[in-house]
Design a protein around this motif. Structure first.
Motif, PDB file in Angstrom:
ATOM      1  N   GLU A   8       0.827  -1.222   0.000  1.00  0.00           N
ATOM      2  CA  GLU A   8       0.000   0.000   0.000  1.00  0.00           C
ATOM      3  C   GLU A   8       0.852   1.259   0.000  1.00  0.00           C
ATOM      4  O   GLU A   8       0.450   2.306  -0.498  1.00  0.00           O
ATOM      5  CB  GLU A   8      -0.933   0.009   1.206  1.00  0.00           C
ATOM      6  N   LEU A   9       2.054   1.147   0.566  1.00  0.00           N
ATOM      7  CA  LEU A   9       2.964   2.306   0.539  1.00  0.00           C
ATOM      8  C   LEU A   9       3.655   2.448  -0.816  1.00  0.00           C
ATOM      9  O   LEU A   9       4.441   3.369  -1.020  1.00  0.00           O
ATOM     10  CB  LEU A   9       4.039   2.164   1.626  1.00  0.00           C
ATOM     11  N   GLY A  10       3.390   1.510  -1.709  1.00  0.00           N
ATOM     12  CA  GLY A  10       3.937   1.634  -3.056  1.00  0.00           C
ATOM     13  C   GLY A  10       5.108   0.712  -3.345  1.00  0.00           C
ATOM     14  O   GLY A  10       5.705   0.785  -4.417  1.00  0.00           O
ATOM     15  N   VAL A  11       5.448  -0.154  -2.391  1.00  0.00           N
ATOM     16  CA  VAL A  11       6.558  -1.079  -2.656  1.00  0.00           C
ATOM     17  C   VAL A  11       6.099  -2.132  -3.657  1.00  0.00           C
ATOM     18  O   VAL A  11       5.118  -2.830  -3.420  1.00  0.00           O
ATOM     19  CB  VAL A  11       7.024  -1.771  -1.351  1.00  0.00           C
ATOM     20  N   GLY A  12       6.776  -2.199  -4.777  1.00  0.00           N
ATOM     21  CA  GLY A  12       6.380  -3.135  -5.831  1.00  0.00           C
ATOM     22  C   GLY A  12       7.495  -4.109  -6.158  1.00  0.00           C
ATOM     23  O   GLY A  12       8.502  -4.191  -5.442  1.00  0.00           O
ATOM     24  N   ASP A  13       7.302  -4.826  -7.258  1.00  0.00           N
ATOM     25  CA  ASP A  13       8.269  -5.850  -7.684  1.00  0.00           C
ATOM     26  C   ASP A  13       9.692  -5.318  -7.733  1.00  0.00           C
ATOM     27  O   ASP A  13       9.952  -4.311  -8.389  1.00  0.00           O
ATOM     28  CB  ASP A  13       7.904  -6.305  -9.105  1.00  0.00           C
ATOM     29  N   GLY A  14      10.579  -5.997  -7.069  1.00  0.00           N
ATOM     30  CA  GLY A  14      12.010  -5.665  -7.172  1.00  0.00           C
ATOM     31  C   GLY A  14      12.432  -4.423  -6.402  1.00  0.00           C
ATOM     32  O   GLY A  14      13.617  -4.084  -6.383  1.00  0.00           O
ATOM     33  N   ASP A  15      11.485  -3.728  -5.766  1.00  0.00           N
ATOM     34  CA  ASP A  15      11.866  -2.526  -4.996  1.00  0.00           C
ATOM     35  C   ASP A  15      12.657  -2.915  -3.763  1.00  0.00           C
ATOM     36  O   ASP A  15      12.390  -3.939  -3.132  1.00  0.00           O
ATOM     37  CB  ASP A  15      10.617  -1.749  -4.555  1.00  0.00           C
ATOM     38  N   ARG A  16      13.595  -2.043  -3.403  1.00  0.00           N
ATOM     39  CA  ARG A  16      14.417  -2.329  -2.236  1.00  0.00           C
ATOM     40  C   ARG A  16      13.821  -1.725  -0.970  1.00  0.00           C
ATOM     41  O   ARG A  16      13.489  -0.531  -0.931  1.00  0.00           O
ATOM     42  CB  ARG A  16      15.839  -1.782  -2.419  1.00  0.00           C
ATOM     43  N   VAL A  17      13.704  -2.569   0.042  1.00  0.00           N
ATOM     44  CA  VAL A  17      13.263  -2.125   1.363  1.00  0.00           C
ATOM     45  C   VAL A  17      14.467  -2.279   2.293  1.00  0.00           C
ATOM     46  O   VAL A  17      14.947  -3.398   2.512  1.00  0.00           O
ATOM     47  CB  VAL A  17      12.085  -2.977   1.872  1.00  0.00           C
ATOM     48  N   ALA A  18      14.962  -1.146   2.807  1.00  0.00           N
ATOM     49  CA  ALA A  18      16.154  -1.206   3.661  1.00  0.00           C
ATOM     50  C   ALA A  18      15.757  -1.477   5.109  1.00  0.00           C
ATOM     51  O   ALA A  18      14.678  -1.083   5.554  1.00  0.00           O
ATOM     52  CB  ALA A  18      16.919   0.102   3.555  1.00  0.00           C
ATOM     53  N   THR A  19      16.654  -2.148   5.840  1.00  0.00           N
ATOM     54  CA  THR A  19      16.418  -2.355   7.275  1.00  0.00           C
ATOM     55  C   THR A  19      17.618  -1.824   8.049  1.00  0.00           C
ATOM     56  O   THR A  19      18.768  -2.021   7.644  1.00  0.00           O
ATOM     57  CB  THR A  19      16.251  -3.851   7.606  1.00  0.00           C
ATOM     58  N   LEU A  20      17.336  -1.117   9.137  1.00  0.00           N
ATOM     59  CA  LEU A  20      18.385  -0.659  10.045  1.00  0.00           C
ATOM     60  C   LEU A  20      17.970  -1.200  11.418  1.00  0.00           C
ATOM     61  O   LEU A  20      17.345  -0.505  12.222  1.00  0.00           O
ATOM     62  CB  LEU A  20      18.446   0.870  10.017  1.00  0.00           C
ATOM     63  N   ALA A  68       8.912 -12.469  -0.058  1.00  0.00           N
ATOM     64  CA  ALA A  68       7.704 -13.207  -0.463  1.00  0.00           C
ATOM     65  C   ALA A  68       6.755 -12.321  -1.269  1.00  0.00           C
ATOM     66  O   ALA A  68       5.970 -12.820  -2.076  1.00  0.00           O
ATOM     67  CB  ALA A  68       7.008 -13.793   0.762  1.00  0.00           C
ATOM     68  N   MET A  69       6.795 -11.007  -1.065  1.00  0.00           N
ATOM     69  CA  MET A  69       5.924 -10.125  -1.857  1.00  0.00           C
ATOM     70  C   MET A  69       6.568  -9.761  -3.195  1.00  0.00           C
ATOM     71  O   MET A  69       5.954  -9.063  -4.011  1.00  0.00           O
ATOM     72  CB  MET A  69       5.580  -8.852  -1.065  1.00  0.00           C
ATOM     73  N   GLY A  70       7.800 -10.197  -3.409  1.00  0.00           N
ATOM     74  CA  GLY A  70       8.464  -9.933  -4.690  1.00  0.00           C
ATOM     75  C   GLY A  70       9.411  -8.747  -4.649  1.00  0.00           C
ATOM     76  O   GLY A  70       9.971  -8.346  -5.665  1.00  0.00           O
ATOM     77  N   ALA A  71       9.609  -8.167  -3.462  1.00  0.00           N
ATOM     78  CA  ALA A  71      10.545  -7.052  -3.318  1.00  0.00           C
ATOM     79  C   ALA A  71      11.871  -7.580  -2.755  1.00  0.00           C
ATOM     80  O   ALA A  71      12.057  -8.795  -2.619  1.00  0.00           O
ATOM     81  CB  ALA A  71       9.933  -5.992  -2.407  1.00  0.00           C
ATOM     82  N   PHE A  85      26.305   6.264   0.844  1.00  0.00           N
ATOM     83  CA  PHE A  85      26.669   5.727  -0.463  1.00  0.00           C
ATOM     84  C   PHE A  85      25.827   4.488  -0.781  1.00  0.00           C
ATOM     85  O   PHE A  85      25.294   4.329  -1.879  1.00  0.00           O
ATOM     86  CB  PHE A  85      28.167   5.370  -0.487  1.00  0.00           C
ATOM     87  N   ILE A  86      25.684   3.626   0.221  1.00  0.00           N
ATOM     88  CA  ILE A  86      25.018   2.335   0.001  1.00  0.00           C
ATOM     89  C   ILE A  86      23.520   2.507  -0.301  1.00  0.00           C
ATOM     90  O   ILE A  86      22.999   1.905  -1.241  1.00  0.00           O
ATOM     91  CB  ILE A  86      25.240   1.422   1.239  1.00  0.00           C
ATOM     92  N   VAL A  87      22.833   3.357   0.470  1.00  0.00           N
ATOM     93  CA  VAL A  87      21.380   3.484   0.233  1.00  0.00           C
ATOM     94  C   VAL A  87      21.102   4.141  -1.122  1.00  0.00           C
ATOM     95  O   VAL A  87      20.097   3.856  -1.773  1.00  0.00           O
ATOM     96  CB  VAL A  87      20.643   4.241   1.380  1.00  0.00           C
ATOM     97  N   GLU A  88      22.025   5.000  -1.543  1.00  0.00           N
ATOM     98  CA  GLU A  88      21.880   5.641  -2.848  1.00  0.00           C
ATOM     99  C   GLU A  88      22.153   4.631  -3.964  1.00  0.00           C
ATOM    100  O   GLU A  88      21.418   4.542  -4.941  1.00  0.00           O
ATOM    101  CB  GLU A  88      22.865   6.825  -2.917  1.00  0.00           C
ATOM    102  N   ASP A  89      23.213   3.848  -3.792  1.00  0.00           N
ATOM    103  CA  ASP A  89      23.592   2.861  -4.805  1.00  0.00           C
ATOM    104  C   ASP A  89      22.484   1.815  -4.968  1.00  0.00           C
ATOM    105  O   ASP A  89      22.182   1.380  -6.074  1.00  0.00           O
ATOM    106  CB  ASP A  89      24.907   2.180  -4.396  1.00  0.00           C
ATOM    107  N   ALA A  90      21.873   1.446  -3.838  1.00  0.00           N
ATOM    108  CA  ALA A  90      20.817   0.422  -3.883  1.00  0.00           C
ATOM    109  C   ALA A  90      19.471   1.025  -4.288  1.00  0.00           C
ATOM    110  O   ALA A  90      18.532   0.300  -4.585  1.00  0.00           O
ATOM    111  CB  ALA A  90      20.693  -0.254  -2.520  1.00  0.00           C
ATOM    112  N   GLN A  91      19.374   2.346  -4.244  1.00  0.00           N
ATOM    113  CA  GLN A  91      18.099   3.036  -4.523  1.00  0.00           C
ATOM    114  C   GLN A  91      16.985   2.504  -3.623  1.00  0.00           C
ATOM    115  O   GLN A  91      15.898   2.137  -4.101  1.00  0.00           O
ATOM    116  CB  GLN A  91      17.729   2.889  -6.009  1.00  0.00           C
ATOM    117  N   ASP A  92      17.275   2.469  -2.326  1.00  0.00           N
ATOM    118  CA  ASP A  92      16.259   2.000  -1.378  1.00  0.00           C
ATOM    119  C   ASP A  92      15.061   2.960  -1.388  1.00  0.00           C
ATOM    120  O   ASP A  92      15.229   4.176  -1.357  1.00  0.00           O
ATOM    121  CB  ASP A  92      16.862   1.954   0.033  1.00  0.00           C
TER     122      ASP A  92
END
Ligand code: ADP
Length: 537
Positions: free
Chosen positions: A60-72, A88-91, A107-114
């Protein structure tokens, strides 16, 4: 039909692992220790059910196929829920190491385009140190105390408000997770793990001669879930139904030993520096903890000194060494004593166990010498280890580091090894840590391991320093045990029983503690900066 598709083309996706946890493992415990020392209890099944709601909320927040979700996050149940929900949702779940420098995280979050990040309340300060460098579309906080910070969404409220997701069918070759190398040489590089890689890794990691995970186990990963998937333990636990004890942010020896005892942990895992400190605590108070259920400690990420194997044996605890890298998901080899060596002499057994072991099934190995020729597996020749296999990276994210891959598709590890006739790997050094003195190689790992067997030495790291005559010479940096004393002559004498005279360091530097990398290994870069340029004695 011969030579056609005769069997079900069942996808090897993590969805099957998550569904298994939900259907079959709803009594397997998941324990999270919170910063105040309290523990929260849930189960693998309950985490898998919550993962369905979490996935809907992310969609619902817009996370779709292949999108990166970062965890800290630390090792905690919410992290496990994200390990389940996002793939499991395809992200793609992208774990961040909070101990990295803010510039590296930026650098990392930009490179990964989280697109989205989930932050534990204990790490908000770390998040603030780099958040302005990258446009996250949503920031989700896990808040146990006080209100949700301004501009952030609350993890629990999102789950409460969402409907369970019906998992999509996924191609096993799709990306499921990503992790960055530590960047000890140049910028960190992203490694993207496919579903298939992680499923096969979990299965083989669980084999008896690998980590040996079953539904009768309770696992405590000291290795963080942000470091190479906590060596695959969370997914192996979900697949097999082993309990998980997640220690959170506090990793001091006493509190980890408390958890190992209280939760009747059967297997734990982490880098050697953690277990060195733990051994000191056990030696100081051998009767304090009941570790009778603890069957094995998996130690890897850096060489395991023989003194550590012996030290834990004294307490009736078995250390099993494993070798791997972020690029190998991470397990590449596990050091289990071959059956025919079980009756051999003590010395022979320790020598074997101090090596990195035989490659896991489906991991192919070979090594090349300086001239580019493959070395013989004769325990003498040295070369750089190359690997390939279903959970070995074929490239880095965004096409970086192409020179780490051979033209025929093997990954160049940068580890200099010998291989014996059984195929057992013996890591002599990282290529960049080897000392080249007068045209001959000296292994910093061997010197360190033997130095750490000296009773006065708590920690030892050996680096190469420039030398006008020999090109390079070894320099040993030593942290002594509390109250212990020794001097360079005694240490040289101690080394002299195992090493040739020309291999012995002339210089010894004594420090209170050896600096650590963000993953808890000795930080040789800092030592080189500190001591390489120093005046020679
Ligand atoms: P980094 O150490 O750069 O954070 P990794 O966690 O991927 O990144 O570390 C991989 C490296 O760690 C390997 O290339 C190897 O040099 C070292 N390593 C891992 N396990 C062992 C082991 N059991 N013995 C010696 N070295 C090891």
């Amino acid at each position: 039909m011969i030579n056609g598709l005769t069997m079900d083309d069942y996808p090897l996706s993590l969805t099957a692992v998550v569904e298994r946890a939900e259907r079959f493992h709803n009594t397997a415990k998941v324990v999270s220790r919170r910063p105040d020392g309290s523990v929260d209890r849930t189960t693998l099944g309950a985490c898998a059910i919550r993962a369905r709601r979490l996935a809907s909320a992310l969609a619902e927040l817009g996370v779709g196929d292949g999108d990166r979700v970062a965890t800290l996050l630390w090792n905690q149940a919410e992290h496990l829920e994200l390990y389940f929900a996002v793939p499991a949702m395809g992200a793609v779940v992208h774990t961040l190491n909070p101990r990295l420098h803010p510039d590296e995280l930026a650098f990392i979050v930009e490179d990964a385009q989280d697109r989205v990040i989930v932050v534990d309340e204990s790490l908000l300060e770390v998040f603030e140190s780099f958040r302005h460098t990258h446009q996250f579309e949503h920031v989700i906080s896990i808040t146990r105390e006080g209100p949700t910070p301004d501009g952030m969404l609350d993890f629990e409220s999102l789950i409460d408000a969402a409907e369970p997701m019906v998992w999509p069918t996924l191609d096993e070759r799709r990306a499921a997770a990503m992790c960055y190398t530590s960047g000890t040489t140049g910028r960190p590089k992203g490694v993207v793990y496919s579903h298939r890689a992680l499923v096969l890794h979990s299965l083989t990691a669980a084999l008896p001669d690998a980590l040996g995970v079953s539904a009768r186990d309770t696992l405590l990963p000291v290795v963080p879930m942000f470091h190479a998937n906590a060596w695959g333990l969370p997914y192996a636990a979900a697949l097999l139904g082993a309990g998980l004890v997640l220690p959170g942010s506090r990793l001091d020896s006493a509190s980890v030993l408390d958890l190992l005892a209280d939760e009747q942990v059967t297997m734990t895992a982490g880098v050697p520096t953690v277990w060195m400190a733990m051994l000191d605590a056990l030696d100081a108070e051998p009767q304090r903890w009941d570790l009778s259920r603890l069957d094995r400690l998996i130690v890897g990420g850096a060489a395991v000194p023989r003194s550590m194997l012996e030290g834990y044996d004294r307490h009736g605890l078995t250390v099993v060494q494993a070798w791997g890298m972020t690029e190998t998901a991470p397990l590449g080899a596990v050091s289990r004593l071959p059956a025919d060596l079980e009756e051999s002499g003590t010395d022979e057994r320790y020598k074997f166990r101090a090596r990195q072991g035989v490659a896991m099934p489906f991991v192919d190995i070979r090594a090349r010498n300086d001239s580019g020729d493959f070395i013989e597996w004769n325990d003498r020749e040295m070369g750089e280890l190359e690997v390939r296999g279903p959970w070995v990276a074929a490239e880095y994210h965004n096409g970086k580091g192409a020179d780490s891959f051979t033209p025929d598709g093997w990954f160049r590890t940068g580890d200099i090894v010998r291989i014996d006739h059984r195929g057992c790997i013996w890591i002599c050094d990282r290529a960049k840590d080897m000392v080249k003195s007068g045209g001959e190689w000296i292994s910093s790992v061997d010197l360190e391991n033997h130095l750490m067997a000296h009773p006065a030495v708590a920690e030892a790291a050996v680096i190469a320093v420039p030398d006008a005559r020999w090109g390079e010479r070894p320099l040993a940096v030593i942290a002594l045990r509390d109250g212990a004393a020794t001097d360079p002559d005694q240490l040289r004498e101690h080394l002299g029983t195992e090493f040739a005279r020309w291999q012995l360091p002339e210089r010894f530097e004594f420090v209170t503690a050896i600096p650590r990398t963000a993953t808890g290994k000795f930080k040789k870069i800092t030592l080189r900066e500190q001591f390489s340029a120093a005046d020679r004695p």
